[in-house]
Write a protein that holds these residues in place. Structure first.
Motif, PDB file in Angstrom:
ATOM      1  N   LYS B 111      -2.388  23.454 -32.954  1.00 17.17           N
ATOM      2  CA  LYS B 111      -3.767  23.491 -33.169  1.00 17.17           C
ATOM      3  C   LYS B 111      -4.649  22.314 -34.364  1.00 17.17           C
ATOM      4  CE  LYS B 111      -5.963  27.137 -31.586  1.00 17.17           C
ATOM      5  NZ  LYS B 111      -7.113  28.223 -31.393  1.00 17.17           N
ATOM      6  N   SER B 112      -4.185  21.686 -34.869  1.00 18.07           N
ATOM      7  CA  SER B 112      -4.787  21.010 -35.581  1.00 18.07           C
ATOM      8  C   SER B 112      -4.083  19.663 -35.521  1.00 18.07           C
ATOM      9  CB  SER B 112      -4.470  21.207 -36.898  1.00 18.07           C
ATOM     10  OG  SER B 112      -5.080  22.242 -38.343  1.00 18.07           O
ATOM     11  N   PHE B 113      -2.759  20.049 -34.586  1.00 14.01           N
ATOM     12  CA  PHE B 113      -2.767  18.116 -34.493  1.00 14.01           C
ATOM     13  C   PHE B 113      -2.929  18.256 -33.134  1.00 14.01           C
ATOM     14  CE2 PHE B 113       0.655  15.695 -32.533  1.00 14.01           C
ATOM     15  CZ  PHE B 113       1.779  15.239 -32.996  1.00 14.01           C
ATOM     16  N   PHE B 114      -2.923  18.643 -32.156  1.00 16.03           N
ATOM     17  CA  PHE B 114      -3.607  18.656 -31.027  1.00 16.03           C
ATOM     18  C   PHE B 114      -5.581  18.192 -30.808  1.00 16.03           C
ATOM     19  CE2 PHE B 114       0.591  19.591 -29.996  1.00 16.03           C
ATOM     20  CZ  PHE B 114       0.999  17.985 -29.495  1.00 16.03           C
ATOM     21  N   ARG B 115      -5.699  18.493 -32.604  1.00 16.13           N
ATOM     22  CA  ARG B 115      -6.928  18.659 -32.786  1.00 16.13           C
ATOM     23  C   ARG B 115      -7.879  20.048 -31.223  1.00 16.13           C
ATOM     24  NH1 ARG B 115      -8.664  12.735 -34.381  1.00 16.13           N
ATOM     25  NH2 ARG B 115      -7.028  12.666 -35.551  1.00 16.13           N
ATOM     26  N   LEU B 116      -7.765  21.228 -31.529  1.00 17.10           N
ATOM     27  CA  LEU B 116      -8.222  21.965 -30.987  1.00 17.10           C
ATOM     28  C   LEU B 116      -9.189  23.101 -31.426  1.00 17.10           C
ATOM     29  CD1 LEU B 116      -4.531  22.798 -28.725  1.00 17.10           C
ATOM     30  CD2 LEU B 116      -6.830  21.980 -27.658  1.00 17.10           C
ATOM     31  N   ASN B 117      -9.109  22.715 -32.103  1.00 15.85           N
ATOM     32  CA  ASN B 117      -9.696  23.299 -33.569  1.00 15.85           C
ATOM     33  C   ASN B 117     -10.627  22.912 -33.731  1.00 15.85           C
ATOM     34  OD1 ASN B 117      -7.554  22.309 -34.903  1.00 15.85           O
ATOM     35  ND2 ASN B 117      -7.559  23.913 -36.169  1.00 15.85           N
ATOM     36  N   LYS B 118     -11.551  21.573 -33.626  1.00 18.09           N
ATOM     37  CA  LYS B 118     -12.674  20.829 -33.691  1.00 18.09           C
ATOM     38  C   LYS B 118     -13.478  21.541 -34.604  1.00 18.09           C
ATOM     39  CE  LYS B 118     -12.049  17.162 -30.663  1.00 18.09           C
ATOM     40  NZ  LYS B 118     -12.200  16.624 -29.558  1.00 18.09           N
ATOM     41  N   GLY B 119     -14.386  22.628 -34.493  1.00 18.73           N
ATOM     42  CA  GLY B 119     -15.097  23.543 -34.466  1.00 18.73           C
ATOM     43  C   GLY B 119     -14.996  23.715 -36.385  1.00 18.73           C
ATOM     44  N   TYR B 120     -13.449  24.551 -36.574  1.00 20.34           N
ATOM     45  CA  TYR B 120     -13.689  24.415 -37.388  1.00 20.34           C
ATOM     46  C   TYR B 120     -13.279  23.942 -38.790  1.00 20.34           C
ATOM     47  CZ  TYR B 120      -9.970  25.558 -41.310  1.00 20.34           C
ATOM     48  OH  TYR B 120      -9.236  25.941 -42.441  1.00 20.34           O
ATOM     49  N   TRP B 121     -12.694  22.027 -38.236  1.00 22.91           N
ATOM     50  CA  TRP B 121     -12.713  20.621 -38.726  1.00 22.91           C
ATOM     51  C   TRP B 121     -13.522  19.754 -39.245  1.00 22.91           C
ATOM     52  CZ3 TRP B 121      -8.771  20.643 -42.197  1.00 22.91           C
ATOM     53  CH2 TRP B 121      -7.525  20.789 -42.079  1.00 22.91           C
ATOM     54  N   LYS B 122     -15.231  20.610 -38.620  1.00 16.81           N
ATOM     55  CA  LYS B 122     -15.704  19.845 -38.369  1.00 16.81           C
ATOM     56  C   LYS B 122     -16.621  20.198 -39.922  1.00 16.81           C
ATOM     57  CE  LYS B 122     -20.925  18.835 -36.058  1.00 16.81           C
ATOM     58  NZ  LYS B 122     -20.846  19.522 -35.088  1.00 16.81           N
ATOM     59  N   ASN B 123     -16.659  22.005 -39.791  1.00 17.73           N
ATOM     60  CA  ASN B 123     -16.708  23.044 -40.582  1.00 17.73           C
ATOM     61  C   ASN B 123     -16.489  22.942 -42.138  1.00 17.73           C
ATOM     62  OD1 ASN B 123     -16.079  25.827 -42.439  1.00 17.73           O
ATOM     63  ND2 ASN B 123     -17.679  25.444 -41.491  1.00 17.73           N
TER      64      ASN B 123
END
Lengths: 287, 250
Positions: B111-123
């Motif tokens: 998910k991180s590689f394909f930036r599918l968890n943008k909400g998590y990384w924003k946090n």
């Protein structure tokens, strides 16, 4: 131009092998001289599945790569992890020993004969500027470029990739951040073997497969990695292409038997004048 | 919270620690003091898994730490800094902070590689911002460690340890190499962390720093525990005075 196109094809293979060297170097700081054997094993695996087990290519290809990945992981577990004193010299010696063992096993399993693998794509020559290039070569070049792009993106742009690099730069810092350094090293060996196997599979219809292929492929890949600068993926690609094209032109002027020497002449030249490689950077240390 | 029971470490024939026993209470600041070579850093390394061959027992919240690796101990909730900084010089300060998050939370790699968890990384970005502000190093976030002052790097190490929200923070000589202003800021920061409920065990040589901050002090000399108590109790201990000043006969 024809020499250039042939050179690019062989250069792409060297580039894939160089990337395998760089992955392990980037996470562990060591040179895995068994990398060439995974290229050979990729070819052997695909041959076995296609012609000995009659498995269709679409299934055989991922299974061959997965097999290489598992073997890479086992290689790390058996040969690297339990070394008591992990000096660079010890580890490099062990990878050389590992490569000899893998080669020996391959000879026992598949024999000494050259094994023929048919083309995976409809084989034809395509006219390009002042020359021709085969579809097999295009597959090799295309796959090399895609993999280089993906890996560079992973290691340079993603946070996980940076964590992998951190393991190489400072294992203590990585481990106090909760990163399982041993798992990262093991995974790196798996990925490097996976890449080696891709190179082995895609090149097998062009060069065919022999148990002893790994030595020279590995050394050429290592030369390409050093030329480009150890640790640099695009450097490895550039080094591979440069090496392949140089060899090709060299073979057009001198007897082709001498073309292997070209790799080592270039590597000597680079080491004399730019020891960090063409794209490598000198490390700055805080004192 | 953290309990050491008869911890001993031998390097060849040299006894670096001998039967060290003490508790680190929760939500307090405990200082570990002693002359050079007393075994303070060896003790830190034993707690955090860098010296696996100690004898005795170390428990943290009733979990035995013996035989655990550094990354496993980190996941139990123990974070640390180093006397000599351990930062990744190739990464920016902000990227160094990400290591603490990745190590702790292990966000899914795919998910991180394909930036599918943008909400998590924003946090995560927000939490890193907060921590950079808290430790006063926000303005250097895009610099690499080689190009910022030493005090900033000290704070970065602490910020990286804190981003994982540890249950206990081990600080190895946090004030060493800092100027008086930086020490003042650091003392303020450590005090604030303590009021927020963080448990801290720190090795420190600066006695004014120790006296200002610590609730309890443990003193080692030649690998043995020679005194423990409050700072006032410790400073009047004859054994501690002897360890620092030597015998009158000498």
């Amino acid at each position: 131009m024809q020499f250039f196109y042939s050179g690019i094809t062989s250069g792409s293979i060297y580039a894939l092998v160089a990337i395998g060297f760089n992955i392990i170097y980037n996470t562990t700081g060591i040179i895995n001289f068994a990398q060439g054997e995974f290229v050979m094993l990729g070819g052997m695996f695909i041959y076995s599945m296609l012609y000995m087990m009659n498995i269709p290519f679409v299934l055989a290809f991922p299974v061959a790569l997965f097999g290489a990945f598992v073997l890479g992981v086992i290689f790390e577990r058996v040969f690297i992890r339990y070394v008591k004193v992990k000096s660079e010299l010890n580890l490099i010696t062990i990878t050389i020993a590992g490569s000899i063992i893998l080669r020996g096993l391959a000879m026992v399993i598949w024999g000494r004969d050259t094994l023929l693998v048919e083309s995976f794509v409809p084989s034809k020559a395509i006219n390009v500027y002042k020359g021709t290039i085969t579809t097999d070569s295009l597959v090799v070049i295309g796959i090399s470029l895609v993999i280089s792009f993906l890996l560079t993106f992973f290691f340079k742009k993603t946070k996980y990739g940076k964590a992998f690099r951190a393991c190489y730069e400072d294992k203590i810092a990585a481990s106090v951040c909760g990163i399982n350094v041993k798992a990262v090293v093991m995974f790196s060996f798996g990925i490097a073997a996976f890449l080696g196997a891709i190179a082995g599979v895609v090149v097998s219809p062009i060069t065919y497969v022999t148990y002893s292929d790994g030595i020279m492929t590995g050394l050429k890949g290592f030369s390409a990695a050093v030329m480009g600068g150890l640790g640099s993926f695009w450097g490895g690609i550039f080094g591979g292409i440069l090496l392949g094209v140089s060899e090709s032109f060299f073979a057009s002027v001198f007897p082709s038997g001498y073309k292997d020497a070209m790799a080592f002449l270039i590597i000597l030249f680079i080491l004399f004048f730019r020891p960090q490689g063409l794209f490598g950077r000198k490390k700055a240390t805080r004192v | 919270m953290l309990r050491l029971n008869n911890v001993s470490v031998n390097f060849g024939g040299v006894k670096a620690l001998t039967d060290v026993t003490f508790d680190v209470p929760a939500h307090k600041i405990t200082a570990l003091i002693g002359p050079n070579g007393a075994g303070k850093t060896t003790l830190f390394n034993s707690i955090t898994g860098f010296i696996p061959h100690f004898t005795g027992e170390i428990h943290f919240h009733n979990v035995k730490l013996n035989g655990k690796l550094p990354h496993e101990i980190f996941h139990i909730g123990i974070s640390r800094t180093f006397q000599n900084l351990n930062l990744i010089n190739e990464l920016t300060l902000r990227e160094n902070m990400f290591l603490g998050v990745i190590g702790k939370e292990k966000p899914p790699i795919f998910k991180s590689f394909f930036r599918l968890n943008k909400g998590y990384w924003k946090n995560v970005e927000q939490r890193i911002d907060d921590m950079l502000y808290l430790t006063g190093i926000k303005k250097w976030e895009n610099s690499k460690p080689g190009s910022v002052p030493y005090g900033v790097l000290k704070n970065l190490e602490m910020a990286r340890a804190l981003i994982s929200n540890p249950k206990i923070l081990l600080l190895d000589e946090p004030a060493a190499g800092l100027n008086s202003k930086e020490k003042e800021n650091l003392a303020e920061l450590i005090g604030m962390l303590n009021t927020k409920g963080h448990t801290i065990l720190m090795v420190e040589h600066d006695m004014s720093f120790v006296s200002t901050l610590s609730d309890y002090v443990v003193c080692l000399n030649f690998g043995k525990l020679i005194a423990r108590g409050t700072f006032d109790e410790i400073r009047n201990s004859p054994d501690v005075i002897k360890a620092y000043l030597g015998d009158e006969d000498a």
